[in-house]
Each structure stands twice: as structure tokens, then as C-alpha cells.
Design a protein around this motif. Structure first.
Motif, PDB file in Angstrom:
ATOM      1  N   VAL A  49       0.844  -1.190   0.000  1.00 59.63           N
ATOM      2  CA  VAL A  49       0.000   0.000   0.000  1.00 59.63           C
ATOM      3  C   VAL A  49       0.882   1.244   0.000  1.00 59.63           C
ATOM      4  CG1 VAL A  49      -1.668   1.317   1.366  1.00 59.63           C
ATOM      5  CG2 VAL A  49      -1.897  -1.159   1.176  1.00 59.63           C
ATOM      6  N   PHE A  50       0.514   2.240  -0.775  1.00 60.89           N
ATOM      7  CA  PHE A  50       1.216   3.514  -0.797  1.00 60.89           C
ATOM      8  C   PHE A  50       1.103   4.172   0.576  1.00 60.89           C
ATOM      9  CE2 PHE A  50       0.611   8.191  -1.816  1.00 60.89           C
ATOM     10  CZ  PHE A  50       1.970   8.473  -1.839  1.00 60.89           C
ATOM     11  N   GLY A  51       2.249   4.596   1.135  1.00 67.88           N
ATOM     12  CA  GLY A  51       2.246   5.167   2.474  1.00 67.88           C
ATOM     13  C   GLY A  51       1.343   6.373   2.615  1.00 67.88           C
ATOM     14  N   GLY A  52       1.251   7.198   1.564  1.00 66.66           N
ATOM     15  CA  GLY A  52       0.389   8.372   1.627  1.00 66.66           C
ATOM     16  C   GLY A  52      -1.070   8.009   1.819  1.00 66.66           C
ATOM     17  N   GLN A  53      -1.486   6.857   1.287  1.00 69.71           N
ATOM     18  CA  GLN A  53      -2.867   6.421   1.498  1.00 69.71           C
ATOM     19  C   GLN A  53      -3.133   6.173   2.977  1.00 69.71           C
ATOM     20  OE1 GLN A  53      -4.336   2.695  -0.445  1.00 69.71           O
ATOM     21  NE2 GLN A  53      -5.246   2.308   1.565  1.00 69.71           N
ATOM     22  N   VAL A  54      -2.217   5.473   3.654  1.00 70.94           N
ATOM     23  CA  VAL A  54      -2.400   5.174   5.075  1.00 70.94           C
ATOM     24  C   VAL A  54      -2.367   6.453   5.896  1.00 70.94           C
ATOM     25  CG1 VAL A  54      -1.582   3.772   6.999  1.00 70.94           C
ATOM     26  CG2 VAL A  54      -1.297   2.947   4.668  1.00 70.94           C
ATOM     27  N   LEU A  55      -1.453   7.370   5.562  1.00 67.81           N
ATOM     28  CA  LEU A  55      -1.401   8.658   6.243  1.00 67.81           C
ATOM     29  C   LEU A  55      -2.718   9.407   6.111  1.00 67.81           C
ATOM     30  CD1 LEU A  55       2.094  10.120   5.242  1.00 67.81           C
ATOM     31  CD2 LEU A  55       1.259   9.823   7.577  1.00 67.81           C
ATOM     32  N   GLY A  56      -3.192   9.512   4.875  1.00 65.60           N
ATOM     33  CA  GLY A  56      -4.429  10.244   4.632  1.00 65.60           C
ATOM     34  C   GLY A  56      -5.618   9.619   5.331  1.00 65.60           C
ATOM     35  N   GLN A  57      -5.727   8.294   5.261  1.00 65.28           N
ATOM     36  CA  GLN A  57      -6.855   7.624   5.908  1.00 65.28           C
ATOM     37  C   GLN A  57      -6.773   7.738   7.424  1.00 65.28           C
ATOM     38  OE1 GLN A  57      -6.703   3.662   4.147  1.00 65.28           O
ATOM     39  NE2 GLN A  57      -8.275   4.208   2.646  1.00 65.28           N
ATOM     40  N   ALA A  58      -5.576   7.624   7.991  1.00 64.44           N
ATOM     41  CA  ALA A  58      -5.430   7.758   9.442  1.00 64.44           C
ATOM     42  C   ALA A  58      -5.808   9.159   9.897  1.00 64.44           C
ATOM     43  CB  ALA A  58      -4.005   7.424   9.860  1.00 64.44           C
ATOM     44  N   LEU A  59      -5.392  10.176   9.136  1.00 64.06           N
ATOM     45  CA  LEU A  59      -5.768  11.543   9.483  1.00 64.06           C
ATOM     46  C   LEU A  59      -7.265  11.755   9.315  1.00 64.06           C
ATOM     47  CD1 LEU A  59      -5.083  14.380  10.363  1.00 64.06           C
ATOM     48  CD2 LEU A  59      -4.423  14.904   7.999  1.00 64.06           C
ATOM     49  N   ALA A  60      -7.853  11.145   8.288  1.00 60.18           N
ATOM     50  CA  ALA A  60      -9.302  11.232   8.102  1.00 60.18           C
ATOM     51  C   ALA A  60     -10.031  10.611   9.285  1.00 60.18           C
ATOM     52  CB  ALA A  60      -9.711  10.542   6.803  1.00 60.18           C
ATOM     53  N   ALA A  61      -9.543   9.463   9.769  1.00 59.85           N
ATOM     54  CA  ALA A  61     -10.173   8.802  10.913  1.00 59.85           C
ATOM     55  C   ALA A  61     -10.078   9.680  12.159  1.00 59.85           C
ATOM     56  CB  ALA A  61      -9.509   7.447  11.163  1.00 59.85           C
TER      57      ALA A  61
END
Length: 289
Positions: free
Chosen positions: A31-43
């Protein structure tokens, strides 16, 4: 994938302080790290009202599986008079793959004011479009890079120095790139931060590699983000280009350190980023194609 970014960042509630995000295949095995960053911040943002994120600090613990969804659990650490703190754990296949702490702050007036100066660079309109940059890049790239770069991206990039990606004798340990999302963030300040967190992982680790004439698809390197920190300094709109200036002060012991600054066209410094990445040599680099 361009049209899917908003749906990827729109998480599905799974009960109290729990959310689920879907993944997409970025063209490589994790998984692209930016995806996890963005989703974690969204959560984390879904559990805070009236306060914007001003800083986040995350650790990439395991490679994410792009074929599976990711579950995010948010812990409400504290809600103070002007700051709120959250911790987020991202889980996949029963294992924690990412952890993050984020702090949110009420927008305040007054106080001391200064910032770094934006470098003088050509505007994005004077640079070749991304399609030309990618065409030249893919002309020299191994087959493993074509799936990743040979598709529409949700964030457009225009490097100031395209040649830095092509030189095998190494370039400066500093680069600048204009970035702009291809999606409508709808003037939403929360969404703008989330999308910028996603975009901040796009070119940062490249700065270490370019200094040595290498890149992320080099089969003789093992490359991965280890951590990621980000600070949002000022309100901003992400409906136009931002200049992403990054430098790599150090590479040692198979780790490369990078820091970046993001400026609006008017010179306002809107965010800063720092990241350390794994850069492990596993063989001798081959010649360019």
C-alpha cells in the motif's frame, strides 16, 4: 485511480471511534504510504470538531496489503481547552501496520509571526506537463515502474529539474516540485489537510535517492518509509499548485532522512514534513536502459 481518491479517503464507520478504509493497487506490492497517512488523518479528524490538525507523527510498522481493506481505531487521548490529541492504529490481517499520534488546535489570532522564504523557481506553467516528464522517465525505467507511473495519478507533479531523475552520477540532495490534486477538495479545510498528507509522501524519499543517482524502482535497493511527521502551519487552499521543496541532510546505516516545506504561490509556508526511510543496498545498480 484519480477519481477514486475521494472515495478512498471517505472511511466507513465501524462503531465507536472505528473506521474502515478500502485500498487500491498502486502498481507495486504494498500500500502507498500516503494512502495510510491520509486515511489515518481522516479517521482522527472524524472524532474532532472545531479544531484543525496542526501536527501528526506516524510510524510505518508493516507493509500494507493493497488487496485488503484497512481498519482504523482512534483513541481519544485528550480534549483540552484549545488542543485535542488522538492516537490512531491501523490494522490489517490482524496485525498493526501503522500507528499515528495527531494533535488538533483551535485557530488562534495574534502571536509571533515569521516563516522561511520560498525559493525562486519557474512557475508550473513554464514547466513541461507531467505527461512529458513521465514519458521521459518511463523511457529509461524498468518494467516494474511502468505499472505504477503509467496510469493517471490523483496528484499531478511537475519537477523543477527533470534531469535529476535521470542522472546516474547523482544530483543535489535537494529538489523542488510543484504538486496539485486532480480532484476537487471543495474548499474543505479538513479535506485539504488530508489530501496534502496523502501527497506529502509522493516525492520525499526520492530526495535521498536522487543524490546518489538512484530511484525507488532500483531493483538493487530495498526502499520503504519508516516514519512520517507533518506540521500544518497556516490555513491554505489546495485547489492550486503548491511548491514542495525537500532536502536530504543525511543518509547513513541504510536510512535516509528527508525534510520538506510546502509553499503556496504567494510564498506562504503552509506545512512542513520530515521522514526517515529505509534505503538498504542489496546489489550493484545496473545501467540505465
Amino acid at each position: 485511480m484519480t477519481d477514486d481518491l475521494l472515495s478512498i479517503l471517505e472511511l466507513a464507520p465501524q462503531g465507536d471511534n472505528r473506521f474502515r478504509g478500502r485500498s487500491f493497487d498502486p502498481g507495486w506490492q504494498r500500500v502507498f504510504g500516503g494512502q495510510v497517512l491520509g486515511q489515518a488523518l481522516a479517521a482522527a479528524s472524524r472524532t474532532v470538531e472545531g479544531r484543525g490538525c496542526h501536527s501528526l507523527h506516524g510510524y510505518f510498522l508493516r507493509a500494507g496489503d493493497p488487496r485488503a481493506s484497512i481498519d482504523y481505531a482512534v483513541e481519544r487521548i485528550r480534549d483540552g481547552g484549545s488542543f485535542s490529541t488522538r492516537r490512531v492504529l491501523a490494522e490489517q490481517h490482524g496485525q498493526i501496520i501503522f500507528s499515528m499520534a495527531a494533535s488538533f488546535h483551535v485557530e488562534e489570532e495574534g502571536g509571533l509571526e515569521h516563516q522561511a522564504t520560498m525559493p525562486v523557481v519557474p512557475p508550473p506553467e513554464d514547466l513541461p506537463p507531467e505527461s512529458e516528464f513521465l514519458a521521459e522517465l518511463l523511457r529509461h525505467a524498468p518494467a516494474t515502474a511502468h505499472k505504477f507511473w503509467g496510469r493517471p495519478r490523483p496528484v499531478e507533479i511537475r519537477p523543477i529539474d527533470i534531469g535529476a531523475y535521470l542522472r546516474r552520477d547523482g544530483a543535489s540532495a535537494r529538489q523542488a516540485t510543484w504538486i496539485r490534486p486532480r480532484i476537487d477538495v471543495k474548499g474543505d479545510a479538513v479535506l485539504a489537510r488530508i489530501v496534502l498528507a496523502y501527497a506529502s509522501d509522493l516525492t520525499l524519499l526520492d530526495t535521498t535517492l536522487l543524490a546518489h543517482g538512484r530511484w525507488v524502482f532500483d531493483p538493487t535497493l530495498q526502499v520503504a518509509s519508516l516514519d512520517h511527521a507533518m506540521w500544518f502551519h497556516r490555513p491554505f487552499h489546495f485547489d492550486d499548485w503548491l511548491l514542495y521543496v525537500s532536502e536530504s541532510p543525511s543518509a547513513h546505516a541504510s536510512r535516509g532522512f528527508n525534510r520538506g516545506a510546502l509553499f503556496q504561490r504567494d510564498g506562504s509556508l503552509v506545512a512542513s514534513v520530515a521522514q526517515e526511510g529505509l534505503v538498504r543496498t542489496v546489489g550493484t545498480p545496473a545501467a540505465w536502459a
